[in-house]
Design an enzyme around this catalytic site. Structure first.
Site, short mmCIF file in Angstrom:
data_model
loop_
_atom_site.label_atom_id
_atom_site.label_comp_id
_atom_site.label_asym_id
_atom_site.label_seq_id
_atom_site.Cartn_x
_atom_site.Cartn_y
_atom_site.Cartn_z
N ASP A 27 48.92 -47.42 121.66
CA ASP A 27 48.60 -46.16 122.32
C ASP A 27 47.10 -45.95 122.45
O ASP A 27 46.67 -44.84 122.76
CB ASP A 27 49.18 -44.98 121.51
N LYS A 79 42.82 -32.94 110.01
CA LYS A 79 42.32 -31.80 110.79
C LYS A 79 41.39 -30.88 109.98
O LYS A 79 41.69 -29.72 109.76
CB LYS A 79 43.49 -30.99 111.34
N ASP A 135 42.67 -42.48 123.22
CA ASP A 135 44.10 -42.38 122.89
C ASP A 135 44.82 -42.22 124.21
O ASP A 135 44.62 -41.24 124.93
CB ASP A 135 44.32 -41.16 121.99
#
Lengths: 277, 306
Positions: A27, A79, A135
């Protein structure tokens, strides 16, 4: 399937060897630095190395905290709300076969379960990627990544790009593809094997996959055309329209952001983005 | 006498009628009797009746039949009427079934009184001009009711197609009706051959490129250039325009001397005024573009560009 599944199944093949093996997440797109990563890995001599890349908005990702000089990974932070690092996992790894002993034959996420343990053991190192990275899991990002890749080709292997009357900017065309008369192709177009593009077609910022056909006078911008699909005459497709494998688009239609599942026929225009299944 | 002369119609009428046509140009919309009053001098000298046509309608204008009908009853005025399915949307005409003498007019009747409406084509004796003062006058609102009361106004029913073409959408519908009428009455005037589908009217001075598919229901005016690989359906392309290669047009009106670029897609009653430029590769969906504009961005939803 989670990440370690394939590794476990490949265990027999891989475990026999003494050489390290690469693992790539398909990906992502970048100039996969096989040689540099192997050298980096051998240099520190530990169990695993991952490629990391710098991003502008690390808070959207899981970030990697590592030693600036050696690259030894201290920990992963998911995150982060405050700045701890702007490096993220670029999806390319190299491991010694001994890694396989860490993996059980059950669904395992290597990033979530194996990497933190290896980091704690001081066995995981990070090499920073030079150059572009994207990505490409989402169609919109796939096209952006395609543009980056073509630009990289322009710098490193310009002879692989197509040029001549009717070609604009970075265009990659398989030698077995056929392009008709009075077309304008590019910038940022990739055309796969056996593709037929008829007369008078305009294509910009698209991927046309193997075996497809684009009929005359059509206009495509920011689209992905799946393998063995057929786009009719005087069709207009734009705004990240994606055709799965073996899709037929009838003549004279307008597709705006249509996501078409494989083996469908489209006989009506799609004026607003939606999924056709 | 044309109230709103349009260049594409004038030539046709002159050819058909072989009679005098005087054009009155009005820069603002004026009530019907305005032009008549101004033309009073020209018309009043004659003894012959004169026609008045509302150019917002299309039909097989029945000049000969209307003249014959008018002479037969010998009164001051005759109007053409046509049958409609929904008379409640219009002003209807109530007249004698046999003679055609008009009794009265009823505006948007809620109960059925008649299904005949004013088709916008008239013939009058010069004596009518004495009824009109030199002030803004609506002939339909002010003059006709008086003439009807005086028994001086008659209605002749139209045979064949009729359409109010004041709105672009209806203009295209009327164009289709007109082309179908040509197909029946004068099929030799329609264009045929490879790349032409259905009813298509092409001026002899227009140029059509290779690998085009034109029609059904297309009219192409004088000096128009259509480049290679163009697909046009249900459109009017007015004089002097250019449609560049690989473009696709459906249900559009392209105004005089406009230019549509390459790989353009236009649909859904897109209307270009005079001298409009549409750049290459754009998408126009129901765009109404005022004259002399350049369009450099797509118009994905219907709107007016001024």
């Amino acid at each position: 399937a989670s990440f370690s599944g394939p590794l476990a199944l490949a265990r027999e093949l891989l475990a026999e060897g003494t050489e390290p093996f690469f693992v790539l997440n398909s990906d992502v797109i970048c100039d996969f630095p096989f040689t540099a990563l192997l050298r980096f890995h051998r240099h520190h001599g530990r169990e695993g190395s991952i490629v990391v890349t710098k991003v502008e908005e690390p808070s959207k990702y899981g970030v990697v905290v590592c030693d600036a000089e050696t690259g030894r990974i201290h920990r992963f932070v998911e995150k982060p709300q405050v700045f701890v690092s702007n490096k993220i996992n670029a999806g390319m790894y190299i491991f010694n076969p001994s890694l396989l002993q860490r993996i059980q034959l059950r669904p395992t996420s290597i990033e979530k379960e194996i990497f933190p343990v290896m980091a704690k053991d001081g066995q995981l190192y990070a090499m920073e990627l030079q150059g572009f990275w994207m990505d490409i899991g989402q169609p919109k990002d796939f096209l952006t990544g395609m543009c980056m890749y073509l630009q990289s080709l322009r710098v490193q292997h310009p002879e692989r790009l197509h040029s001549g009357p009717g070609f604009v900017g970075n265009v990659l065309v398989d030698p077995t593809a056929k392009i008709g008369m009075n077309c304008t192709i590019g910038p940022n177009v990739t055309i796969g094997a056996g593709v037929v593009v008829e007369d008078g077609v305009r294509i910009k910022r698209c991927t046309i996959l193997k075996g497809s056909q684009i009929c005359s006078h059509s206009w495509l911008e920011s689209c992905i055309v799946g393998w063995r699909s057929s786009v009719g005459q005087w069709v207009r497709m734009e705004n990240v329209t994606v055709l799965g494998e073996d899709v037929i688009v009838n003549d004279e239609l307008y597709l705006n952001g249509a996501s078409v599942l494989p083996h469908k026929s489209i006989s009506e225009s799609v004026p607003e983005p939606r999924i056709i299944m």
